[in-house]
Design a protein around this motif. Structure first.
Motif, PDB file in Angstrom:
ATOM      1  N   VAL A  94       0.807  -1.202   0.220  1.00 47.66           N
ATOM      2  CA  VAL A  94      -0.162   0.223   0.032  1.00 47.66           C
ATOM      3  C   VAL A  94       0.915   1.247  -0.031  1.00 47.66           C
ATOM      4  CG1 VAL A  94      -1.813   1.485   1.245  1.00 47.66           C
ATOM      5  CG2 VAL A  94      -1.656  -1.316   1.277  1.00 47.66           C
ATOM      6  N   ILE A  95       0.642   2.237  -0.958  1.00 47.33           N
ATOM      7  CA  ILE A  95       1.479   3.320  -1.133  1.00 47.33           C
ATOM      8  C   ILE A  95       0.631   4.626  -0.989  1.00 47.33           C
ATOM      9  CG2 ILE A  95       2.837   4.676  -2.670  1.00 47.33           C
ATOM     10  CD1 ILE A  95       4.004   2.221  -3.818  1.00 47.33           C
ATOM     11  N   GLU A 134       4.355 -13.376  -0.980  1.00 45.56           N
ATOM     12  CA  GLU A 134       4.810 -12.652  -0.001  1.00 45.56           C
ATOM     13  C   GLU A 134       6.186 -12.047  -0.027  1.00 45.56           C
ATOM     14  OE1 GLU A 134       4.119 -11.891   4.713  1.00 45.56           O
ATOM     15  OE2 GLU A 134       3.301 -13.695   3.574  1.00 45.56           O
ATOM     16  N   GLU A 135       7.122 -12.875  -0.342  1.00 46.33           N
ATOM     17  CA  GLU A 135       8.402 -12.398  -0.387  1.00 46.33           C
ATOM     18  C   GLU A 135       8.670 -11.412  -1.712  1.00 46.33           C
ATOM     19  OE1 GLU A 135      12.281 -11.967   0.173  1.00 46.33           O
ATOM     20  OE2 GLU A 135      10.748 -12.995   1.552  1.00 46.33           O
ATOM     21  N   GLU A 136       7.774 -11.634  -2.749  1.00 44.50           N
ATOM     22  CA  GLU A 136       7.957 -10.522  -3.731  1.00 44.50           C
ATOM     23  C   GLU A 136       7.434  -9.166  -3.172  1.00 44.50           C
ATOM     24  OE1 GLU A 136       5.508 -12.586  -6.813  1.00 44.50           O
ATOM     25  OE2 GLU A 136       7.461 -13.659  -7.412  1.00 44.50           O
ATOM     26  N   ALA A 137       6.549  -9.113  -2.241  1.00 45.64           N
ATOM     27  CA  ALA A 137       6.120  -7.985  -1.632  1.00 45.64           C
ATOM     28  C   ALA A 137       7.137  -7.264  -0.827  1.00 45.64           C
ATOM     29  CB  ALA A 137       4.679  -8.196  -0.926  1.00 45.64           C
ATOM     30  N   ASN A 138       8.002  -8.177  -0.141  1.00 44.73           N
ATOM     31  CA  ASN A 138       9.037  -7.626   0.562  1.00 44.73           C
ATOM     32  C   ASN A 138      10.060  -7.020  -0.405  1.00 44.73           C
ATOM     33  OD1 ASN A 138       8.126  -8.371   3.031  1.00 44.73           O
ATOM     34  ND2 ASN A 138       8.736 -10.408   2.743  1.00 44.73           N
ATOM     35  N   LEU A 140       9.585  -5.844  -3.524  1.00 47.91           N
ATOM     36  CA  LEU A 140       9.187  -4.646  -3.950  1.00 47.91           C
ATOM     37  C   LEU A 140       9.290  -3.395  -3.078  1.00 47.91           C
ATOM     38  CD1 LEU A 140       7.585  -3.148  -6.353  1.00 47.91           C
ATOM     39  CD2 LEU A 140       5.487  -3.673  -5.350  1.00 47.91           C
ATOM     40  N   VAL A 141       8.959  -3.516  -1.653  1.00 47.04           N
ATOM     41  CA  VAL A 141       9.086  -2.441  -0.893  1.00 47.04           C
ATOM     42  C   VAL A 141      10.594  -2.012  -0.672  1.00 47.04           C
ATOM     43  CG1 VAL A 141       8.887  -1.765   1.635  1.00 47.04           C
ATOM     44  CG2 VAL A 141       7.107  -3.091   0.530  1.00 47.04           C
ATOM     45  N   HIS A 145      12.066   1.535  -2.015  1.00 47.50           N
ATOM     46  CA  HIS A 145      12.506   2.565  -0.982  1.00 47.50           C
ATOM     47  C   HIS A 145      13.965   2.743  -1.502  1.00 47.50           C
ATOM     48  CE1 HIS A 145      10.525   2.688   2.716  1.00 47.50           C
ATOM     49  NE2 HIS A 145      10.078   1.643   2.732  1.00 47.50           N
ATOM     50  N   LYS A 146      14.671   2.013  -2.373  1.00 46.63           N
ATOM     51  CA  LYS A 146      16.002   2.449  -2.854  1.00 46.63           C
ATOM     52  C   LYS A 146      15.680   3.540  -3.859  1.00 46.63           C
ATOM     53  CE  LYS A 146      18.113  -2.219  -2.802  1.00 46.63           C
ATOM     54  NZ  LYS A 146      18.411  -3.462  -3.712  1.00 46.63           N
ATOM     55  N   ILE A 147      14.282   3.321  -4.669  1.00 45.10           N
ATOM     56  CA  ILE A 147      14.414   4.426  -5.764  1.00 45.10           C
ATOM     57  C   ILE A 147      14.215   5.820  -5.061  1.00 45.10           C
ATOM     58  CG2 ILE A 147      12.496   5.330  -7.304  1.00 45.10           C
ATOM     59  CD1 ILE A 147      12.288   2.282  -8.068  1.00 45.10           C
TER      60      ILE A 147
END
Length: 150
Positions: A94-95, A134-138, A140-141, A145-147
């Motif tokens: 969620v962004i 769920e690991e893909e969600a981690n 992505l977050v 954050h890097k971006i």
């Protein structure tokens, strides 16, 4: 302010058949964004917005096909300047964004073509991203954050 304004310009152009800068300026004013013609002209140039022939045989503004590094860089700027928070909930990310910026942020997520995204939904200031694992969600977050922190 610039990021929010440019995100709103993208949203307006995607939603309405806008023929002139004055019409675009009026739609921005309706959303509480007062912009000078010269600033709007620079935004159009920076965002690589073009005019295309519509079905009604009138020329309207359109977002050019995203294939240039310059455009991607500008979208990344809008993206990183508009995000307020990121939260992972199970397979969802969620962004929260500045008002009117979620659809532009969603466009950037779609353009980056992250692995594992099943779909995105964007409202005015909130975007939901469903991932297959769920690991893909981690991951992505972490990537987001890097971006936004570069």
């Amino acid at each position: 302010m610039k990021g929010r304004r440019q995100a709103t310009i993208i949203e307006i152009i995607k939603k309405y058949d806008v023929e002139t800068q004055e019409e675009l300026r009026e739609k921005l004013l309706e959303r509480g964004i007062d912009v000078k013609q010269s600033t709007l002209s620079r935004d159009i140039k920076e965002l690589r917005i073009i005019k295309v022939l519509s079905k009604n045989k009138r020329y309207i503004y359109a977002i050019s096909v995203p294939n240039s590094d310059i455009k991607k860089e500008k979208l990344l700027g809008i993206f990183s300047n508009s995000i307020l928070s990121i939260e992972k909930v199970d397979k969802f990310v969620v962004i929260k964004t500045l008002p009117g910026s979620a659809s532009a942020a969603g466009e950037m997520i779609d353009q980056l073509d992250f692995f594992g995204i099943a779909g995105t939904i964007a409202g005015d200031n909130t975007m939901f991203i469903l991932l297959r694992e769920e690991e893909e969600a981690n991951k992505l977050v972490e990537e987001i954050h890097k971006i936004i922190n570069d």
